[in-house]
Design a protein around this motif. Sequence first.
Motif, PDB file in Angstrom:
ATOM      1  N   TRP A 101      -2.451   7.921  12.688  1.00 17.54           N
ATOM      2  CA  TRP A 101      -3.039   7.521  11.405  1.00 17.54           C
ATOM      3  C   TRP A 101      -4.056   6.381  11.531  1.00 17.54           C
ATOM      4  CZ3 TRP A 101      -2.199  10.521   7.294  1.00 17.54           C
ATOM      5  CH2 TRP A 101      -1.087  11.384   7.317  1.00 17.54           C
ATOM      6  N   GLY A 148       3.308  -0.786   6.016  1.00 16.63           N
ATOM      7  CA  GLY A 148       2.965  -0.386   4.654  1.00 16.63           C
ATOM      8  C   GLY A 148       2.688  -1.559   3.743  1.00 16.63           C
ATOM      9  N   SER A 154       6.217   2.615   7.482  1.00 20.70           N
ATOM     10  CA  SER A 154       5.117   2.486   8.436  1.00 20.70           C
ATOM     11  C   SER A 154       4.750   3.869   8.979  1.00 20.70           C
ATOM     12  CB  SER A 154       5.537   1.572   9.593  1.00 20.70           C
ATOM     13  OG  SER A 154       5.913   0.302   9.113  1.00 20.70           O
ATOM     14  N   HIS A 155       3.534   3.954   9.500  1.00 17.38           N
ATOM     15  CA  HIS A 155       3.065   5.237  10.015  1.00 17.38           C
ATOM     16  C   HIS A 155       2.403   5.054  11.379  1.00 17.38           C
ATOM     17  CE1 HIS A 155       3.650   6.066   5.753  1.00 17.38           C
ATOM     18  NE2 HIS A 155       3.678   7.359   6.070  1.00 17.38           N
ATOM     19  N   LEU A 172       0.803  -1.219   0.000  1.00 15.04           N
ATOM     20  CA  LEU A 172       0.000   0.000   0.000  1.00 15.04           C
ATOM     21  C   LEU A 172       0.838   1.271   0.000  1.00 15.04           C
ATOM     22  CD1 LEU A 172      -2.919  -0.892   2.450  1.00 15.04           C
ATOM     23  CD2 LEU A 172      -2.741  -1.271  -0.021  1.00 15.04           C
ATOM     24  N   ARG A 173       1.986   1.229   0.663  1.00 17.51           N
ATOM     25  CA  ARG A 173       2.785   2.465   0.769  1.00 17.51           C
ATOM     26  C   ARG A 173       4.176   2.129   1.278  1.00 17.51           C
ATOM     27  NH1 ARG A 173      -0.625   1.962   5.072  1.00 17.51           N
ATOM     28  NH2 ARG A 173      -2.340   2.833   3.841  1.00 17.51           N
ATOM     29  N   ASN A 213      -4.909  -0.773   6.608  1.00 14.13           N
ATOM     30  CA  ASN A 213      -3.852  -1.622   7.163  1.00 14.13           C
ATOM     31  C   ASN A 213      -3.707  -2.869   6.285  1.00 14.13           C
ATOM     32  OD1 ASN A 213      -2.433  -3.603   8.749  1.00 14.13           O
ATOM     33  ND2 ASN A 213      -2.877  -2.367  10.567  1.00 14.13           N
ATOM     34  N   VAL A 269      -7.662   5.988   9.627  1.00 15.90           N
ATOM     35  CA  VAL A 269      -7.755   6.705   8.349  1.00 15.90           C
ATOM     36  C   VAL A 269      -6.806   6.123   7.299  1.00 15.90           C
ATOM     37  CG1 VAL A 269      -8.553   8.863   9.386  1.00 15.90           C
ATOM     38  CG2 VAL A 269      -6.086   8.458   9.125  1.00 15.90           C
ATOM     39  N   LEU A 270      -5.891   5.240   7.716  1.00 14.64           N
ATOM     40  CA  LEU A 270      -5.004   4.553   6.771  1.00 14.64           C
ATOM     41  C   LEU A 270      -5.360   3.074   6.727  1.00 14.64           C
ATOM     42  CD1 LEU A 270      -1.310   5.803   7.169  1.00 14.64           C
ATOM     43  CD2 LEU A 270      -2.961   6.342   5.376  1.00 14.64           C
ATOM     44  N   SER A 280       0.450   4.571  14.596  1.00 14.52           N
ATOM     45  CA  SER A 280      -0.919   4.071  14.695  1.00 14.52           C
ATOM     46  C   SER A 280      -1.841   5.041  15.434  1.00 14.52           C
ATOM     47  CB  SER A 280      -0.936   2.712  15.392  1.00 14.52           C
ATOM     48  OG  SER A 280      -0.379   2.804  16.695  1.00 14.52           O
TER      49      SER A 280
END
Length: 468
Positions: free
Chosen positions: A225, A322, A219-220, A215-216, A231, A228-229, A222
């Motif tokens: 994000w 990601g 990592s971002h 997906l990306r 998983n 709204v992101l 938790s």
Amino acid sequence: MTRADAIARAHHELHSGAFLAELDRRVAFQTESQNPERGDVLRAYLEQDLQPAFSKLDFTTRLIESPGGKGPYLLAEYKESSSAPTVLMYGHGDVVDGMVGEWRDNLDPWRTTTVGNRVYGRGTADNKGQHSINLSALRAVREARGGRLGFNAKFIVETGEEIGSPDLRQVCESLRDELSADLFLASDGPRLSAERPTLFLGCRGGIRIHLDVNLREGSHHSGNWGGVLANPATILASAIATLVDGNGRLLVEQLKPPRLSNQIRAALADVKIEPMPDEPALSDNWGEEGLSAAERLYAWNTLEVLAMSAGNIDKTANAIPGRAQAVLQLRFVVGTKVDNIADVIRAHLHGKGFPMIEVQATQRFAASRTDLESPWVNWTAESIRKTTGKAPAVLPNFGGSLPNDVFSDALGLPTMWVPHSYPGCSQHAPDEHILLSVTEEALGIMAGLFWDLGEMPRALSSAASHGA
């Protein structure tokens, strides 16, 4: 000399220590085919050990080079009479990684060690011990018959089975005339149990299914994000749950085999899956409903999750990963349509709302089996019963995968597999071993089979001898 004399001679191979000495010598060859540095050892196993062993039995031998540059093959042949039956046998001299330092009591995987009923060593069960049993039984029958076997014999030994037998079909097809025979008889894999002799007629196929969600990058957090992101791990787990449920039952019709025939059900009716105390207990309420454990293992398809990954499980961060990935394996029986299996799974996942999942199918093994109506099935089973006093388990196919299709489909032979290991042998793991009790019985079984083959005035009819 009699059949009983031949069997007694085979048992003496074990009691005298000759068999274990021979096996120890073979285990000492570190024939790890997955290790690119072992090429010379693979060749040495054939040239220095097996070629002399076959020569002592009056076989002619020659090495066949791999067309793909992998390990070589050994072809051995013994001709006695144009009117006598001809049997083709098979074995593999390569093993998996020795896993030095991981064995109980720090045992050396490259030497045999006997502890009670167990003989430890890499290759004891898979497959050096098994083809050594067959060679010892050949020797016993030859001695009992005064230097004759009573039949013609061919033996092909490969050194790449543990890397998927990449060239075996090509090699065998190129040697079709040299490998012509009335019967294929070999030993690999486990018996149904240590107590029950077994005959299996083929194997399930296998395909690895790789599922990837990318997906990306990175990592971002938790907290910043979460919610709204998307998983990828959650997506992947949810997607797998549409393929196989929480009880191991297939949810996609295209992944299932044809309906079990009455013939298959009858063959498995007396087959009981009963693990030994040191083997894992069968799971309650697991697998396809309405089937016995034997039918689930030998006559049905399964989809297993072999590995999953997302983030770092050892150093878990408070972050949404990601990407996520999983490797699944479909084990399947004859009749399952698998040519476009990746497309089937991809279309299914897309329809379930998971178009972001990449699907790839790799590492294919074909499913194959000899028809249960082949006259060789009853002949082999009756010989085993005569030797042991036990009715062998006759399995339509082995639960795992072997290159049986090369012999059943490419060469068109009825395939009889008589395994000499047992489910708890720890093959492919530390502490691989064979059991002395099974080995003694196996030596007698093979001597009986070879003796009976030599008593045939001509081969059994090959009509309707194998299935697709």
